[in-house]
Design an enzyme around this catalytic site. Structure first.
Site, PDB file in Angstrom:
ATOM      1  N   VAL A 208       0.708  -1.326   0.017  1.00 36.26           N
ATOM      2  CA  VAL A 208      -0.242   0.028  -0.211  1.00 36.26           C
ATOM      3  C   VAL A 208       0.806   1.243   0.063  1.00 36.26           C
ATOM      4  O   VAL A 208       0.891   2.236  -0.917  1.00 36.26           O
ATOM      5  CB  VAL A 208      -0.930   0.018   1.142  1.00 36.26           C
ATOM      6  CG1 VAL A 208      -1.851   1.374   1.257  1.00 36.26           C
ATOM      7  CG2 VAL A 208      -2.022  -1.167   1.313  1.00 36.26           C
TER       8      VAL A 208
ATOM      9  N   LEU B 255      -6.564  -1.259  -3.054  1.00 32.36           N
ATOM     10  CA  LEU B 255      -5.763  -2.005  -4.278  1.00 32.36           C
ATOM     11  C   LEU B 255      -5.699  -3.527  -4.015  1.00 32.36           C
ATOM     12  O   LEU B 255      -5.697  -4.218  -3.054  1.00 32.36           O
ATOM     13  CB  LEU B 255      -4.399  -1.310  -4.333  1.00 32.36           C
ATOM     14  CG  LEU B 255      -3.299  -1.737  -3.357  1.00 32.36           C
ATOM     15  CD1 LEU B 255      -2.800  -3.111  -3.350  1.00 32.36           C
ATOM     16  CD2 LEU B 255      -2.328  -0.592  -3.079  1.00 32.36           C
TER      17      LEU B 255
ATOM     18  N   LYS C  14     -13.975  -0.569   4.734  1.00 34.78           N
ATOM     19  CA  LYS C  14     -12.874  -1.591   4.335  1.00 34.78           C
ATOM     20  C   LYS C  14     -12.972  -3.085   4.765  1.00 34.78           C
ATOM     21  O   LYS C  14     -12.881  -3.656   3.962  1.00 34.78           O
ATOM     22  CB  LYS C  14     -11.368  -0.838   4.930  1.00 34.78           C
ATOM     23  CG  LYS C  14     -10.267  -1.861   4.738  1.00 34.78           C
ATOM     24  CD  LYS C  14      -9.914  -2.242   3.303  1.00 34.78           C
ATOM     25  CE  LYS C  14      -8.554  -2.811   2.955  1.00 34.78           C
ATOM     26  NZ  LYS C  14      -8.464  -3.052   1.554  1.00 34.78           N
TER      27      LYS C  14
ATOM     28  N   ASN D 144     -14.078  -6.012   2.131  1.00 33.18           N
ATOM     29  CA  ASN D 144     -13.294  -7.420   1.991  1.00 33.18           C
ATOM     30  C   ASN D 144     -14.004  -8.604   2.301  1.00 33.18           C
ATOM     31  O   ASN D 144     -13.769  -9.759   1.929  1.00 33.18           O
ATOM     32  CB  ASN D 144     -11.940  -7.166   2.826  1.00 33.18           C
ATOM     33  CG  ASN D 144     -10.716  -6.350   1.804  1.00 33.18           C
ATOM     34  OD1 ASN D 144     -10.984  -6.082   0.772  1.00 33.18           O
ATOM     35  ND2 ASN D 144      -9.593  -6.334   2.329  1.00 33.18           N
TER      36      ASN D 144
ATOM     37  N   ALA E 179     -15.170 -19.803  -9.292  1.00 40.95           N
ATOM     38  CA  ALA E 179     -15.094 -20.835  -8.110  1.00 40.95           C
ATOM     39  C   ALA E 179     -13.575 -21.528  -8.333  1.00 40.95           C
ATOM     40  O   ALA E 179     -12.928 -21.448  -9.513  1.00 40.95           O
ATOM     41  CB  ALA E 179     -15.892 -21.897  -8.500  1.00 40.95           C
TER      42      ALA E 179
ATOM     43  N   CYS F  24      -4.729 -10.272   2.763  1.00 42.48           N
ATOM     44  CA  CYS F  24      -5.935  -9.409   3.357  1.00 42.48           C
ATOM     45  C   CYS F  24      -7.145 -10.199   3.553  1.00 42.48           C
ATOM     46  O   CYS F  24      -7.736 -10.121   4.606  1.00 42.48           O
ATOM     47  CB  CYS F  24      -6.281  -8.386   1.888  1.00 42.48           C
ATOM     48  SG  CYS F  24      -4.857  -7.302   1.734  1.00 42.48           S
TER      49      CYS F  24
ATOM     50  N   LYS G 235      -6.938 -12.512   6.700  1.00 39.41           N
ATOM     51  CA  LYS G 235      -6.868 -11.469   7.905  1.00 39.41           C
ATOM     52  C   LYS G 235      -7.868 -10.529   8.140  1.00 39.41           C
ATOM     53  O   LYS G 235      -8.203 -10.635   9.484  1.00 39.41           O
ATOM     54  CB  LYS G 235      -5.485 -10.676   7.589  1.00 39.41           C
ATOM     55  CG  LYS G 235      -5.446  -9.483   8.543  1.00 39.41           C
ATOM     56  CD  LYS G 235      -4.145  -8.742   8.155  1.00 39.41           C
ATOM     57  CE  LYS G 235      -4.211  -8.039   6.954  1.00 39.41           C
ATOM     58  NZ  LYS G 235      -4.954  -6.635   7.086  1.00 39.41           N
TER      59      LYS G 235
ATOM     60  N   LYS H 290      -2.387 -15.560  -5.974  1.00 42.78           N
ATOM     61  CA  LYS H 290      -3.058 -15.499  -7.279  1.00 42.78           C
ATOM     62  C   LYS H 290      -1.985 -14.860  -8.373  1.00 42.78           C
ATOM     63  O   LYS H 290      -0.976 -14.615  -8.032  1.00 42.78           O
ATOM     64  CB  LYS H 290      -3.795 -14.325  -7.041  1.00 42.78           C
ATOM     65  CG  LYS H 290      -3.159 -12.914  -6.575  1.00 42.78           C
ATOM     66  CD  LYS H 290      -4.310 -11.809  -6.392  1.00 42.78           C
ATOM     67  CE  LYS H 290      -4.556 -10.775  -7.375  1.00 42.78           C
ATOM     68  NZ  LYS H 290      -5.031  -9.504  -7.257  1.00 42.78           N
TER      69      LYS H 290
HETATM   70  C1  UDX Z   1      -8.234  -7.954  -2.068  1.00 43.52           C
HETATM   71  C2  UDX Z   1      -9.158  -6.899  -2.485  1.00 43.52           C
HETATM   72  O1  UDX Z   1      -9.680  -7.095  -3.724  1.00 43.52           O
HETATM   73  C3  UDX Z   1      -8.773  -5.600  -2.430  1.00 43.52           C
HETATM   74  O2  UDX Z   1      -9.801  -4.742  -2.581  1.00 43.52           O
HETATM   75  C4  UDX Z   1      -7.988  -5.190  -0.965  1.00 43.52           C
HETATM   76  O3  UDX Z   1      -7.474  -3.976  -1.062  1.00 43.52           O
HETATM   77  C5  UDX Z   1      -7.085  -6.280  -0.693  1.00 43.52           C
HETATM   78  O4  UDX Z   1      -7.577  -7.628  -0.787  1.00 43.52           O
HETATM   79  P1  UDX Z   1      -6.084  -9.114  -3.039  1.00 43.52           P
HETATM   80  O5  UDX Z   1      -6.114  -9.989  -1.884  1.00 43.52           O
HETATM   81  O6  UDX Z   1      -4.950  -8.590  -3.830  1.00 43.52           O
HETATM   82  O7  UDX Z   1      -7.152  -7.664  -2.847  1.00 43.52           O
HETATM   83  O8  UDX Z   1      -6.839  -9.859  -4.539  1.00 43.52           O
HETATM   84  P2  UDX Z   1      -8.093 -10.240  -5.020  1.00 43.52           P
HETATM   85  O9  UDX Z   1      -7.861 -10.187  -6.747  1.00 43.52           O
HETATM   86  O10 UDX Z   1      -9.308  -9.601  -4.668  1.00 43.52           O
HETATM   87  O11 UDX Z   1      -8.118 -11.748  -4.733  1.00 43.52           O
HETATM   88  C6  UDX Z   1      -8.171 -12.122  -3.492  1.00 43.52           C
HETATM   89  C7  UDX Z   1      -8.188 -13.804  -3.249  1.00 43.52           C
HETATM   90  O12 UDX Z   1      -9.383 -14.400  -4.004  1.00 43.52           O
HETATM   91  C8  UDX Z   1      -7.195 -14.608  -4.426  1.00 43.52           C
HETATM   92  O13 UDX Z   1      -6.629 -15.653  -3.598  1.00 43.52           O
HETATM   93  C9  UDX Z   1      -7.970 -14.914  -5.702  1.00 43.52           C
HETATM   94  O14 UDX Z   1      -7.470 -16.044  -6.066  1.00 43.52           O
HETATM   95  C10 UDX Z   1      -9.458 -15.386  -4.938  1.00 43.52           C
HETATM   96  N1  UDX Z   1     -10.518 -14.951  -5.803  1.00 43.52           N
HETATM   97  C11 UDX Z   1     -10.689 -13.832  -6.483  1.00 43.52           C
HETATM   98  C12 UDX Z   1     -11.321 -16.205  -6.077  1.00 43.52           C
HETATM   99  O15 UDX Z   1     -11.001 -17.331  -5.584  1.00 43.52           O
HETATM  100  N2  UDX Z   1     -12.369 -16.044  -6.962  1.00 43.52           N
HETATM  101  C13 UDX Z   1     -12.463 -14.742  -7.466  1.00 43.52           C
HETATM  102  O16 UDX Z   1     -13.477 -14.757  -8.587  1.00 43.52           O
HETATM  103  C14 UDX Z   1     -11.617 -13.698  -7.175  1.00 43.52           C
END
Ligand code: UDX
Length: 468
Positions: free
Chosen positions: A28, A167, A218, A222, A266, A274, A277, A335
């Site tokens: 961040v 983000l 926030k 999440n 899925a 994030c 936590k 991811k």
């Molecule tokens: C997340 C929030 O999206 C973001 O707004 C916040 O600031 C931080 O946490 P991030 O964890 O970086 O961001 O990634 P994100 O793309 O949201 O994916 C989170 C997790 O969910 C990943 O493990 C991803 O594989 C999973 N996911 C995401 C799914 O399993 N299915 C989905 O359709 C989308």
């Protein structure tokens, strides 16, 4: 997006370059600081870790984030972004300091606020009058109000404004530069306006609320996204049992704009620093207020089960057990687009497969170095083709784009058995069937190839139990 009467969707031109200090050069802080410096603002990034400071000062990001290296080199070369360990010196020249320090989970799930409180104490002692303290770290509801009360005891009229960050890793610069909304929470209108003017040069919808309101936006965002992912994963698990295809079901649901197709993929579930936590911290915060937030507990349990289900699918795909079998694991990062392994499903999956006696050979485009210490019994391959050579099953864990266009006709003669278990539903089952592979997804109908379950050398492999 319709806003409440007291909300405003306004364009805030970049004001005169009020210098800003950002404390914490993690995802961040570093991305926020670099993006603000790229608009011409003078940014001092405060980082206590010397190694990170030295990398940043040379324009090298200590994290993998697409586009960040180019941007960081530009803003450090121009001098718009400087990095330092000296917050006290920075406080002499700024009237706005952004807190972007980590708030990692404690063993009981509560957020660890020691770093944040330590920085706040320094600000209380050394900041000039009318300095605005912007909390960008993810903090439990009530934190901003508590800090404001403690700063009110100083003589310097310091203002606390919560401004949570949304983000996503892997697309952080895009998310900062084109945020869907800009949330500011506080009690002093002038301070909130200064934050909007200074930190929101990207002219997006602004939501004004209280400190606690911003904190709940926030955590609520999440937690909702995590719950949505666990929900679609439960629907996928039901698809496995009743023979439906989750791709079609998720699309049919998601075309309703109230549901929408985003965060409806899925698979192995969510990881990262994030969602896990923040879901735990929000549940803790609710419990401290006497509220049992059952939905969050269920979201966590479903998410943890997805990894176990995946290992079960791998075992079933190769005939019931993996002892002595070779599993090629494609993808380690939580991811695509990042090297972040925090709460990545791959770690639990790899360690469980090793416990069951499998030989695990892993590949990831960027996260292998970080993974070696966490999965010491796993072999690492230089590329996906080396990983799959001789494999009894190919298990896809992270949906990196390069895995979606592998040469499966070549792989068909490299593996020992033509079996793919796709944890992210990112490979085309029909393409695999054309090359004689068995395909198992997460909520997708399994496709068993006409060539049955023979290993490449023609010896009949153990015939699998048909996966439900
Ligand atoms: C997340 C929030 O999206 C973001 O707004 C916040 O600031 C931080 O946490 P991030 O964890 O970086 O961001 O990634 P994100 O793309 O949201 O994916 C989170 C997790 O969910 C990943 O493990 C991803 O594989 C999973 N996911 C995401 C799914 O399993 N299915 C989905 O359709 C989308």
């Amino acid at each position: 997006m319709s806003l409440a009467p007291n909300q405003s969707a306004v364009a805030f031109p970049a004001t005169d370059a009020e210098p800003i200090a950002v404390v914490g050069a993690g995802y961040v802080g570093l991305v926020t600081g670099a993006c603000l410096a790229a608009t011409g603002r003078s940014v001092t990034l405060i980082e206590i870790d010397r190694g990170r400071r030295e990398m940043i000062a040379q324009g090298e990001p200590p994290i993998y984030e697409p586009g960040l290296s180019t941007m960081l080199r530009r803003v450090t070369d121009s001098g718009a972004l400087r990095v330092s360990a000296d917050l006290i010196a920075a406080l002499e020249s700024v009237r706005m300091v952004v807190l972007a320090v980590g708030t990692p989970p404690l063993p009981d799930g509560r957020a660890d606020l020691r770093a944040l409180d330590g920085v706040a104490a320094m600000i209380a002692e050394h900041a000039a009058p009318d300095t605005v303290v912007v909390i960008k770290s993810t903090v439990p509801p009530g934190t901003g109000r508590r800090l404001q009360r403690s700063l009110d005891r100083t003589a310097n009229r310091l203002h606390v404004v919560n401004c949570p960050e949304f983000l996503r890793e892997g697309c952080a610069i895009e998310d900062v530069s084109n945020a869907d909304r800009f949330v500011v929470g506080g009690t002093d209108e002038a301070a909130m306006n200064r934050v909007i003017a200074a930190l929101n040069p990207f002219a997006t919808s602004v939501v004004r609320t209280s400190n606690t309101g911003a904190e709940l936006v926030k955590y609520g965002s999440n937690a909702f996204l995590a719950m949505k992912i666990s929900f679609i994963n439960e629907i996928a698990n039901l698809c496995d049992l009743v023979g439906a295809n989750i791709d079609e079901v998720a699309l049919g649901m998601g075309l309703d704009p109230r549901i929408c197709v985003a965060s409806m993929k899925a698979g192995l579930g969510y990881g990262g620093s994030c969602f896990p936590k923040d879901v735990a911290a929000l549940e803790q915060a609710a419990r401290r207020e006497g509220l049992s937030f059952w939905l969050l507990r269920s979201a966590t349990e479903v998410n943890e089960q997805q990894r176990i289900r995946f290992v079960q699918k791998i075992c079933a795909a190769v005939g019931g057990q993996v002892e002595g079998r070779t599993v090629a694991l494609l993808g380690l990062a939580f991811k695509p687009g990042t090297d972040d392994l925090r709460q990545a499903p791959s770690i639990a999956i790899a360690n469980r497969l090793v416990e069951l006696g499998a030989i695990v050979v892993a590949h990831d485009p960027v996260a292998m170095d970080a993974a070696r210490s966490q999965i010491p019994d796993v072999e690492f391959a230089v590329d996906p083709y080396e990983a799959v050579t001789g494999a009894d099953v190919v298990a896809v864990v992270t949906e990196w784009p390069e895995y979606k266009c592998l040469d499966w006709s070549a792989i068909a003669s490299m593996v020992h058995c033509r079996i793919v278990v796709d944890g992210r539903n990112c490979i085309d089952p029909e393409l695999l069937a054309e090359h004689g592979f068995d395909y198992h997804g997460m909520g997708r109908p399994s496709v068993l190839s006409l060539s049955g379950h023979r290993s490449v050398d023609g010896a009949a492999a153990v015939s699998p139990e048909r996966v439900a």
